[in-house]
Design an enzyme around this catalytic site. Sequence first.
Site, PDB file in Angstrom:
ATOM      1  CB  CYS A 285      22.288   4.844  47.680  1.00 12.44           C
ATOM      2  SG  CYS A 285      21.181   6.105  47.024  1.00 12.44           S
TER       3      CYS A 285
ATOM      4  CE  LYS B  31       0.090  -0.938   6.511  1.00 12.35           C
ATOM      5  NZ  LYS B  31       1.068  -1.862   7.037  1.00 12.35           N
TER       6      LYS B  31
ATOM      7  CB  CYS C 194      18.136   8.236  50.508  1.00 12.53           C
ATOM      8  SG  CYS C 194      18.496   8.272  48.747  1.00 12.53           S
TER       9      CYS C 194
ATOM     10  CG  LEU D  26      -1.956  -1.024   1.392  1.00 12.28           C
ATOM     11  CD1 LEU D  26      -2.563  -0.995   2.789  1.00 12.28           C
ATOM     12  CD2 LEU D  26      -3.040  -0.780   0.359  1.00 12.28           C
TER      13      LEU D  26
HETATM   14  S1  IVH Z   1      -5.473  -4.039   2.498  1.00  6.40           S
HETATM   15  C1  IVH Z   1      -3.055  -4.185  -1.865  1.00  6.40           C
HETATM   16  N1  IVH Z   1      -5.870  -4.036   5.032  1.00  6.40           N
HETATM   17  O1  IVH Z   1      -0.235  -3.832   4.963  1.00  6.40           O
HETATM   18  C2  IVH Z   1      -2.953  -4.624  -0.468  1.00  6.40           C
HETATM   19  N2  IVH Z   1      -3.661  -4.432   4.286  1.00  6.40           N
HETATM   20  O2  IVH Z   1       1.559  -2.003   3.611  1.00  6.40           O
HETATM   21  C3  IVH Z   1      -4.282  -4.407   0.184  1.00  6.40           C
HETATM   22  N3  IVH Z   1      -2.050  -4.839   6.105  1.00  6.40           N
HETATM   23  O3  IVH Z   1       0.802  -6.062   2.486  1.00  6.40           O
HETATM   24  C4  IVH Z   1      -4.086  -4.599   1.591  1.00  6.40           C
HETATM   25  N4  IVH Z   1      -3.487  -4.659   7.741  1.00  6.40           N
HETATM   26  O4  IVH Z   1      -0.066  -7.049   4.650  1.00  6.40           O
HETATM   27  C5  IVH Z   1      -4.964  -4.181   4.075  1.00  6.40           C
HETATM   28  N5  IVH Z   1      -6.418  -4.039   7.272  1.00  6.40           N
HETATM   29  C6  IVH Z   1      -5.509  -4.182   6.324  1.00  6.40           C
HETATM   30  C7  IVH Z   1      -4.158  -4.466   6.598  1.00  6.40           C
HETATM   31  C8  IVH Z   1      -3.254  -4.574   5.548  1.00  6.40           C
HETATM   32  C9  IVH Z   1      -2.225  -4.878   7.417  1.00  6.40           C
HETATM   33  C10 IVH Z   1      -0.739  -5.017   5.442  1.00  6.40           C
HETATM   34  C11 IVH Z   1      -0.798  -5.939   4.261  1.00  6.40           C
HETATM   35  C12 IVH Z   1      -0.098  -5.241   3.157  1.00  6.40           C
HETATM   36  C13 IVH Z   1       0.612  -4.150   3.875  1.00  6.40           C
HETATM   37  C14 IVH Z   1       0.796  -2.965   2.991  1.00  6.40           C
END
Ligand code: IVH
Length: 683
Positions: free
Chosen positions: A415, A117, A439, A85
């Site tokens: 100390c 995420k 102390c 992403l």
């Molecule tokens: S959507 C095209 N949703 O973040 C990829 N990714 O930096 C669409 N990731 O490789 C991914 N939580 O492993 C999506 N809720 C979430 C996510 C997530 C972690 C990771 C994923 C991806 C990476 C990208």
Amino acid sequence: MSIPEYISQQVLKLREAIEQHNYRYSVLDAPSIPDSEYDKLFLELQKLEQCYPQLVTLDSPTQRVGAAPLKEFSQITHRSPMLSLSNAFETAEVGAFGRRIGEKLGIDKVEYEVEPKFDGLAVSLLYKNGSFVKGSTRGDGHIGEDVTLNLRTVKSIPLHIQTSTNKDRIPASLEIRGEVLMLKEDFEKLNRQQRKKNEKEFMNPRNAAAGSLRQLDPSVTATRRLTFFAYGIGEHEDEEIPRDTHSNILKYIFSRGFPIAKERDVVHGSAALLSYYQKVKELREHLPYDIDGVVYIVNSLAQQKKLGFTSRAPRFALAHKFPAQEVVTELLGIDVQVGRTGVLTPVARLEPVFVGGATVAHATLHNEDEVNRKDVSIGDSVIVRRAGDVIPEVVGIAEKCHPRNTNRFTMPEKCPACGAKVERIPNESAVRCTGGQFCAAQRKKAIQHFVSRRGMDIEGLGEKLVDQLVDKGIIKTPADIYTLSEEELISLPHMGKKSASNLLETLKKRKNPTLARFIYALGIRNVGDTTAKELARVFGDFNKLKEANVETLQVIPDVGHVVAQSITDFFSEKHNIKVINKFFSKPVDIELKEEVDIRKIQDGSNTSKISGKTFVLTGALLNLSREDAKEKIENLGGKVTSSVSKKTNYVVAGTAAGSKYDKAVELGVVILDEAELLQLLQN
Ligand code: IVH
């Protein structure tokens, strides 16, 4: 030997039941039977499979315990690349993302699916005719490693796709993509075990998850509790998949038996993206797993198509990252600090770094054993973590600049503040200065604790000011702050007339604390604010507490021998009694406020459903912070503890509640959701 039909039937029935309970437990977080019943079913299946080994199939739940070790992982080419992403750190970047999309689509308020995420490892799971057949890591996005055997041990990954109704056709093929991670509590548990075995600890849940998933021996993976969350689909031959929105795809994935983020939402326009970011940022430390940001995805699939991809990432999605909670910096030195109760703590002096939203120049190293276990030496590059309210800590070394065992840190024998002998606390890793109130470091800390926010809440009397007042011999004990004069204050550097008179005013105003606040402020060893509240509630009178003996004190549920002993030790110290007498006589004259609830609770006239009840909070609450919920419960005479037992009256389960929920089910404790708690608080 032929197998009787009823045996094969029973095996199938057990497998189905076990997978169903597994699903309720791992995906829905809503088990319908206690662990012991589940274990019985599992054992019965295991026994039958032992008697009739011909019946064992790879997709039996008994096979989740891990297959034979591999020499190496084989490679798997993804049928469509696992993209990454685009990242954003700043608000402006999110604005630009929203504008770009709005312009391209010619729409004002674009609809987005938003979710946390996950900070784990991306994996792809392939199901053929409903069965899990292949699982792989992301690798470089094109080629990953075949970790099927290890993924089979992850309980929240279904071995079979669910069919809820008969009309659901089982897809010929379906690829689910998501993240494997380790829950924070499973990570803590794992590290406790590692410590016990004298083995290396993992730096964070992500590393622990990666180390566990990329294990050549699946039986090792099986002992590590991993969790999976799905966030999308890959290649598939599945007629049933929704073709309109991403959020419907997620719902579909969920209906097929896969866990998805509970905190997901659908919002409109860039401003809503930012408020979602803010909301999740506040939830972050209460979530049961680590996250490193939020993900925004244009919800309409038609709009996604219009926006398309760059070579490495979709144009319709964005990862809005939180400030890093772990960074690497140089260890410049190790200082030793003396705490309120005399405990000596090694503190890392660091090349200042920005981490978790603030600049950090010092981080705790906990104790001597920890320093040695982490093998840190001055000059090493170390990993510093600052997460939420937790004090910054050094979690390990990023790069060892010195050979092992050189520059080894040892605790001083005297100390560093007062020169008194240092003693090791029996059965603990901590050492303590024996100087007591002689102390200066301990005195300063005791006064700082006394005036702190949760203590007497004296704004304007910060740590530096206390240090100066003690160093100059103007004050010696917490009681002395009330006899400070304006002249004494303005004799100090950077102290104007206005600040001095404000401080004196505050001191005057804070002479009527509640009993609980006062007990906490005294800084009795092992008495935190929860215990202080409990003591105030039960004793209701300071003198009664002062005279209580160890046996009486232990009547309070959370007060064990150690805490009781600390309390009686405190009140048998002559110096402490002198200070206490000073508080309650002229010219200080502290007067404790009546605690409104105490009487009611003691004479039983308070029939609230909260007073006297024990609560455990688990998972994240959406409308209340956990702190607020705790305070509200305690204000009504309830108690909040951290673990579920038979004595627990209520477990409040927020989103993504973990094992405490399971325990509550097992013990038959009443489970409330957030709305029910709010209702109870209003009654
Ligand atoms: S959507 C095209 N949703 O973040 C990829 N990714 O930096 C669409 N990731 O490789 C991914 N939580 O492993 C999506 N809720 C979430 C996510 C997530 C972690 C990771 C994923 C991806 C990476 C990208």
